[in-house]
Design an enzyme around this catalytic site. Structure first.
Site, mmCIF file in Angstrom:
data_model
loop_
_atom_site.group_PDB
_atom_site.id
_atom_site.type_symbol
_atom_site.label_atom_id
_atom_site.label_comp_id
_atom_site.label_asym_id
_atom_site.label_seq_id
_atom_site.Cartn_x
_atom_site.Cartn_y
_atom_site.Cartn_z
ATOM 1 N N ASP A 13 -29.950 32.682 -20.910
ATOM 2 C CA ASP A 13 -28.821 32.097 -20.179
ATOM 3 C C ASP A 13 -29.125 30.626 -19.912
ATOM 4 O OD1 ASP A 13 -26.389 31.873 -18.778
ATOM 5 O OD2 ASP A 13 -27.343 32.293 -16.867
ATOM 6 N N SER A 14 -28.098 29.853 -19.635
ATOM 7 C CA SER A 14 -28.319 28.445 -19.300
ATOM 8 C C SER A 14 -29.088 28.336 -17.981
ATOM 9 C CB SER A 14 -26.993 27.709 -19.186
ATOM 10 O OG SER A 14 -26.183 28.335 -18.206
ATOM 11 N N TYR A 45 -24.075 24.627 -18.759
ATOM 12 C CA TYR A 45 -23.457 24.469 -20.073
ATOM 13 C C TYR A 45 -21.932 24.377 -19.955
ATOM 14 C CZ TYR A 45 -27.749 25.709 -22.649
ATOM 15 O OH TYR A 45 -28.997 25.723 -23.196
ATOM 16 N N GLY A 46 -21.408 24.896 -18.840
ATOM 17 C CA GLY A 46 -19.965 25.097 -18.696
ATOM 18 C C GLY A 46 -19.127 23.840 -18.755
ATOM 19 N N CYS A 76 -24.746 34.293 -21.443
ATOM 20 C CA CYS A 76 -24.134 33.062 -20.950
ATOM 21 C C CYS A 76 -22.742 33.025 -21.564
ATOM 22 C CB CYS A 76 -24.977 31.880 -21.413
ATOM 23 S SG CYS A 76 -24.218 30.265 -21.199
ATOM 24 N N ASN A 77 -21.736 33.081 -20.722
ATOM 25 C CA ASN A 77 -20.373 33.136 -21.240
ATOM 26 C C ASN A 77 -20.007 31.895 -22.039
ATOM 27 O OD1 ASN A 77 -18.434 35.482 -20.309
ATOM 28 N ND2 ASN A 77 -20.008 35.225 -18.760
ATOM 29 N N THR A 78 -20.450 30.741 -21.566
ATOM 30 C CA THR A 78 -20.118 29.508 -22.277
ATOM 31 C C THR A 78 -20.704 29.548 -23.684
ATOM 32 O OG1 THR A 78 -20.148 28.294 -20.194
ATOM 33 C CG2 THR A 78 -20.295 27.008 -22.205
ATOM 34 N N GLU A 155 -24.285 30.008 -5.546
ATOM 35 C CA GLU A 155 -25.649 29.497 -5.404
ATOM 36 C C GLU A 155 -25.945 29.055 -3.966
ATOM 37 O OE1 GLU A 155 -26.671 26.973 -8.746
ATOM 38 O OE2 GLU A 155 -26.628 28.724 -10.059
ATOM 39 N N CYS A 187 -17.953 35.023 -16.182
ATOM 40 C CA CYS A 187 -19.103 34.177 -15.837
ATOM 41 C C CYS A 187 -20.078 35.082 -15.093
ATOM 42 C CB CYS A 187 -18.676 33.006 -14.957
ATOM 43 S SG CYS A 187 -20.061 32.075 -14.255
ATOM 44 N N THR A 188 -21.354 34.998 -15.455
ATOM 45 C CA THR A 188 -22.330 35.936 -14.894
ATOM 46 C C THR A 188 -22.561 35.742 -13.399
ATOM 47 O OG1 THR A 188 -24.021 34.449 -15.726
ATOM 48 C CG2 THR A 188 -23.600 36.431 -17.005
ATOM 49 N N HIS A 189 -22.122 34.625 -12.839
ATOM 50 C CA HIS A 189 -22.254 34.443 -11.384
ATOM 51 C C HIS A 189 -21.215 35.254 -10.612
ATOM 52 C CE1 HIS A 189 -24.910 31.078 -12.192
ATOM 53 N NE2 HIS A 189 -25.028 30.804 -10.912
#
Lengths: 278, 278
Positions: A13-14, A45-46, A76-78, A155, A187-189
């Protein structure tokens, strides 16, 4: 050359968000070893261009392959949206992104054939979820929106917070008229604020968690290709990052849902050019 | 070798925020040429380690020096805080950061000798504003806080927004008991939401805008060293970025306060290793 079933699963992931995918993998496949790489020196990366994301992703995969992993999850979705299709043509190692499993689950979940998709600016601009959904089900109608504040809110740890709720309302209230019955958390967040998202969109809208769906896809791939580990003890996780940001361990453990024993910093350039640097 | 007064002023930032410094420079020194470099492929710096920021900054300065600039402004609070002191030892070209001018203005502005400082996580953690303020005035007491949501809020354009107001209250209400009479906006994005910040902290607290103070310092340095341009026509600006993110022009023009004619993407590695790449 056939991979060793006892080799680790590589997860990229980024940053830190991919640890939600690792969390799901550990729940589902507890005896697999995992090697995680977070490109924290160059995140996010987004907001970057597809060319830049592709270049970064190539370097990240090269690092994981040097760790002799048996497959790689692009968590990483992006990167899954804008760069993975190109790499699927180049790479021999089994590769799975978070995009297709999420799109597939959404296509199965919707009855109204109306689906919402949220993610970073790059993911949404790429139109990759739309493309994937339309390929699966051409009649699907899609509402999508970039939600750039969700990542920093997560975050900050403001998960159950009024500010996060108001921000979610700002982003998601316009979806109400669209009458979607499924929403892809692209998005993984985002799974960390799924309670608030659900409160805003209502419980008639099924939330599709790409991390969860991706872990299921990894299991299918490993079983189909005879690559499931035959270890009978719990697997471990090794975490590499290109930079150790403040609070990485603290925030990471929130994503992972358990303590992280060791985080190692790696200099990608040194590893890829000179073969050293970890 | 003495520089040419008609050479450009180099301005570096990790992204777009340094354009607020360029805006101030253009107001104050309208006949100077400006070469701007935004390291947008690797932003943000605010969450990265000092070692990584130092490495990035060295590369960015090397690029600007190749453009034959007569001096360099490090218009990035994070880089000014954690990496500039080291580079001041190494570099021969006049270098000015945003930190010292901001600290000096705050030390002059405060009557109560109680100053607030806000910035990114890295800037605040570095303690660099504290160190600078204490050197100027050992009796000063300092309250500081990282405000990581301010940058994405500014980039969303939610300047006069209720969500931004609530976030500012969350970050700044704890300063009320401290009785500061000056607050350093220690991040180049923050001047764009100064109205909201001022509403939260009250008009007895003077806001110190590092961008404004830095432009004044640049003028002093140029005049002292005989490097003021003698051109009588308005100077132009050339903008280089390491990646062209979505909305760069749109957001950048908001920071700059005027249209940006041309933005060029540059591959730092290619330029520094092979001498090409722009």
């Amino acid at each position: 050359m056939k991979s060793n079933p006892r080799a680790a699963i590589g997860v990229f992931d980024s940053g830190i968000g991919g640890l939600t995918v690792v969390h799901e993998l550990m729940m589902r496949l507890p005896n697999e070893e995992i090697v995680y790489l977070g490109d924290t020196a160059r995140l996010p990366y987004g907001t970057k261009s597809p060319e830049t994301v592709l270049r970064f992703l190539r370097e990240n995969l090269a690092f994981l392959k040097r760790k002799n992993v048996k497959m790689i999850v692009v968590a990483c979705n992006t990167a899954s949206s804008v760069a993975l299709p190109k790499l699927l043509e180049e790479e021999k190692i089994p590769l799975v992104g978070v995009l297709l499993p999420g799109a597939r689950a959404a296509a199965q979940a919707t009855r109204t054939k109306r689906v919402g998709v949220i993610g970073t600016t790059a993911t949404i601009r790429s139109g990759a979820y739309e493309d994937a959904l339309w390929k699966l089900e051409p009649a699907i109608k899609i509402w999508s929106r970039a939600c750039p504040l969700f990542v920093p809110l997560v975050e900050e740890g403001w998960h159950g917070d009024e500010i996060t709720y108001m921000t979610a309302k700002r982003y998601l209230d316009p979806m109400a008229d669209f009458d979607a019955d499924a929403l892809v958390l692209g998005c993984t967040h985002y799974p960390l604020i799924r309670t608030i998202i659900s409160r805003v969109v209502g419980d008639k809208v099924k939330l599709v968690d790409s991390a969860h769906e991706t872990a299921a896809e990894v299991q299918r791939i490993l079983e189909k290709s005879g690559l499931r580990s035959d270890h009978d003890r719990p697997g471990g996780i090794t975490v590499y990052v290109t930079d150790i940001p403040y609070l990485f361990k603290e925030v990471g453990e929130r994503f992972l849902g358990r303590p992280m024993e060791r985080v190692e910093r790696v200099d990608l350039e040194a590893v890829l050019v000179n073969g050293s640097g970890t």
